[in-house]
Enzyme design. Structure first.
Site, short mmCIF file in Angstrom:
data_model
loop_
_atom_site.label_atom_id
_atom_site.label_comp_id
_atom_site.label_asym_id
_atom_site.label_seq_id
_atom_site.Cartn_x
_atom_site.Cartn_y
_atom_site.Cartn_z
N LEU A 148 0.84 -1.20 0.00
CA LEU A 148 0.00 0.00 0.00
C LEU A 148 0.87 1.25 0.00
O LEU A 148 1.65 1.46 0.93
CB LEU A 148 -0.92 0.01 1.23
CG LEU A 148 -1.84 -1.21 1.37
CD1 LEU A 148 -2.36 -1.33 2.78
CD2 LEU A 148 -2.98 -1.11 0.38
N GLN A 208 8.15 -4.69 -3.82
CA GLN A 208 7.49 -4.45 -5.10
C GLN A 208 8.22 -3.33 -5.85
O GLN A 208 8.46 -2.26 -5.29
CB GLN A 208 6.02 -4.05 -4.89
CG GLN A 208 5.24 -3.94 -6.19
CD GLN A 208 3.81 -3.47 -5.98
OE1 GLN A 208 3.57 -2.33 -5.64
NE2 GLN A 208 2.85 -4.38 -6.17
N CYS A 239 -0.50 -0.55 -11.37
CA CYS A 239 -0.63 0.82 -10.86
C CYS A 239 -1.40 1.67 -11.87
O CYS A 239 -1.01 1.76 -13.04
CB CYS A 239 0.75 1.42 -10.59
SG CYS A 239 0.68 3.09 -9.90
N ASN A 258 -7.92 -10.17 -5.35
CA ASN A 258 -7.88 -8.94 -4.57
C ASN A 258 -9.07 -8.06 -4.94
O ASN A 258 -9.35 -7.87 -6.11
CB ASN A 258 -6.55 -8.21 -4.84
CG ASN A 258 -6.50 -6.83 -4.22
OD1 ASN A 258 -6.14 -5.87 -4.88
ND2 ASN A 258 -6.86 -6.70 -2.97
N ASP A 274 -12.36 -5.75 -2.45
CA ASP A 274 -13.62 -5.65 -1.68
C ASP A 274 -13.73 -6.64 -0.53
O ASP A 274 -14.85 -7.04 -0.17
CB ASP A 274 -14.84 -5.83 -2.61
CG ASP A 274 -14.87 -4.81 -3.73
OD1 ASP A 274 -14.28 -3.74 -3.54
OD2 ASP A 274 -15.47 -5.10 -4.78
#
Length: 651
Positions: free
Chosen positions: A313, A366, A397, A498, A500
């Site tokens: 994140l 990452q 991204c 990935n 919700d």
């Protein structure tokens, strides 16, 4: 104080009773969470209650704020001139503009460096007791301890976390908790037992050394394996050009008799690992030099199956936050996205994103880039100078800064470059390569299923699929049906889904789609204890005091990571406020009409079961600052904060 609270609470309840019709309509609004009727209130009543309670408990602070405001505005401005009356159509247009939703990033938000909060610091030579300052009279910092302490901001608390945990505080007199470990004659105390216990332990790895930074800036670091791979790319390119020229020549002399020529592949194979030929010539048995170095077929194996993966994140996925999530049961952690070019140039701020705490047992980094040469060299740099379990390529991204250069989501449409990047990184690394992608770039044109089949042949060890396209961002729910289809295509390569996931029920439904595991991003920001909920299959009604303890742990980890001086305190506060911009969306389980809360449902205005719970439910920046002051003391006079995303708060 208690009578005042009861009186304000009764007034609030009366106001909400009068507006029963309005609140009933508010509950039925699409996109808002269903909260029990007795807790729902109005905006004015909610903020009126918080302001009165805060001023009642912090009367001195309110008085200080009033005096500061008077100093800022010593003169009363003239009254505004009367505004001309507008036509009804113009009024409707202005109302539509006012009702426009805040979206995107606050690109013009104030960026105040933590160094500005302290005009003059104590010289490092005094803190570390290194003797004379090497800058001599030219040094701009304090050398007189008494003078520094006279101008230093007041201490935040009486206990220093660093001193109590490690036996000593390396910030000494500059620490904002200095009273806890400073004697009357300005000497710093130590706890010998704790200092001895931590001696020799490396709590945080992957720091950038001064020597490596110097060599990177001078471009004197040698990338041997990367050059071998890049040489094959240039050779293949030259052969294709020669082949094209040869076709033109044969077309010109087509009248001459031609001999049958067997087709020979122009693709030069990847260079074999240099370990196949040992550095020492041997006959018969292998030497230690052959055995110690891992060969490509013996790369480190990582078991990704059925793990809970904390997403990388940006901004909020820092090391202190990852430590909090590890305590609650996160299995895999990953550093924030790092730009490969900045890593190769030795940027200290970029290398800080690679840092790994000792509690992170399965950790990856990452990286983002758009060219095979820089990404391959960056991978070799990480392999040689960092301790990681896997390297993740960011090809999901969505931000323009990355996409327009061809990185992030842009790699999904540049398959040739994407292939060269993956194969090159795979050649130079001795740890697995993972890739994070989206469904595609356009909303109605999914291309992930085409890429996954190819990536299996490129050498990817794991794929993470975010169930949205670049255009969608977060406007619609993640497409888990499409994720399920891609999971079947990826087999036997593990695929993580990935999107919700905010409760254990969401995680159970996600696992039913056939994915190998789930990655959790916003769900962990809203409630980091989601990992415990998933592993224990329960809804956890976390109280406001428990949430405050979680925030206190984060601030302690932040002081350990960024420092306990003024710069470190304000940096910790800044990241805490960014996290609170997500955490305020959490609705306690005991207040919900329907369990569980959905991630796309925003909470309406509601009154918590106590003042602290109501304060944590506020989406106003000023209330987040109040929470930070409970943990890190009052903010500086020139403090200013605006969240990264417009949708996270209002002015």
């Amino acid at each position: 104080m208690s009578k005042n609270r009861e009186r304000v609470f009764d007034q609030m309840m009366e106001a909400s009773a009068e507006d029963a019709t309005e609140t009933a309509t508010q509950v039925a609004v699409k996109g808002e969470a269903a909260i029990k009727q007795e807790f729902i209130t109005t905006k004015d009543a909610f903020h009126g209650f918080l302001d009165s309670e805060w001023q009642g408990s912090k009367g001195e602070k309110a008085a200080e704020n009033d005096t500061l405001q008077e100093k800022k505005d010593p003169f009363v401005d003239e009254p505004e001139s009367k505004k001309p009356k507008l036509d009804p159509e113009d009024v409707k247009k202005t109302e539509k503009q006012d009702k426009k939703r805040f979206r995107g990033r606050n690109k013009s938000r104030p960026h105040i460096k933590p160094t500005t909060y302290e005009e003059k610091r104590l010289c490092l030579s005094v803190i570390q007791k290194n003797g004379e300052c090497k800058f001599g009279e030219k040094c701009i910092f304090y050398h007189d301890v008494a003078e520094y302490l006279a101008n230093k901001p007041a201490d935040i608390g009486e206990c220093c976390y660093l001193y109590d945990t490690f036996g000593k505080c390396e910030y000494g007199l500059a620490c904002r908790f200095a009273k806890a470990h400073t004697t009357a004659d300005f000497k710093t105390m130590e706890k010998a037992e704790l200092v001895e216990a931590y001696e020799g332990r490396t709590l945080v790895k992957n720091s950038l050394s001064k020597d490596l930074q110097y060599r990177l800036r001078k471009r004197s670091v040698i990338f041997k394996k990367s050059e071998e791979y890049l040489k094959t790319l240039s050779n293949n390119k030259n052969k294709k050009e020669q082949q094209g020229n040869g076709d033109v020549c044969t077309a010109e002399v087509s009248a001459e008799p031609k001999e049958e020529i067997q087709h020979v592949s122009t693709e030069e194979p990847l260079p074999t690992c240099p370990d196949v030929q040992p550095p020492v010539k041997t006959v018969g048995p292998l030497t230690d030099a052959d055995v110690i170095k891992l060969r490509p077929c013996e790369k480190k194996k990582v078991d990704f199956q059925d793990k809970l993966y904390l997403a990388p994140l940006t901004t909020c996925g820092n090391l202190p936050f990852r430590r909090v999530c590890k305590r609650f049961g996160a299995d895999i952690t990953c550093g924030e996205m790092a730009m490969c070019t900045n890593l190769l140039q030795g940027h200290q701020s970029e290398w800080a994103l690679l840092k790994r705490h000792e509690s992170e047992d399965l950790f990856g980094v990452q990286v983002e880039g758009c060219f095979p040469d820089t990404m391959t060299r960056c991978a070799e740099l990480i392999s040689n100078y960092a301790d990681v379990d896997f390297v993740d390529i960011n090809s999901g991204c969505p931000i323009d800064l990355v996409y327009k250069k061809g990185g992030g989501c842009g790699l999904m449409t540049r398959t040739r470059k994407f292939e060269q990047i993956i194969k090159g990184m795979n050649y130079v690394l001795d740890v697995p390569i993972t890739v994070k992608i989206r469904t595609g770039v356009q909303e109605k044109s999914s291309i992930a299923h085409k890429l996954i089949g190819e990536m299996k042949n490129w050498g990817v060890s794991m794929v993470t699929l975010h169930g949205r396209s670049r255009e969608q961002r977060y406007t619609k729910l993640a497409d888990w049906d499409y994720i399920s289809t891609c999971a079947k295509l990826a087999d036997p390569v593990p695929l993580f889904g990935n999107g919700d996931i905010l409760s254990y029920e969401d995680a159970v439904k996600a696992k039913e789609t056939g994915v190998s595991g789930v990655m959790i991003a916003r769900g962990a920001l809203i409630k980091p204890w989601i990992f415990t909920e998933i592993k224990e299959s329960r809804h956890w009604d976390v109280s406001s005091s428990e949430r405050l303890d979680i925030l206190r742990d984060f601030t302690n980890f932040g002081l350990e990571h960024w420092g306990s001086d003024t710069r470190g305190v304000e940096k910790t506060r800044n990241f805490l406020l960014e996290w609170l911009s997500f955490m305020c969306r959490y609705i306690p389980v005991g207040l919900l009409e329907r369990v569980p809360q959905k991630i796309n449902e925003r909470p309406p205005y509601y009154m918590g079961r106590n003042f602290l719970e109501s304060l944590m439910a506020s989406q106003n920046v000023d209330d987040w600052i109040r929470i930070s002051e409970m943990l890190l003391g009052p903010v500086p006079k020139n403090f200013n904060f605006l969240p990264k995303h417009k949708a996270n708060s209002y002015k």
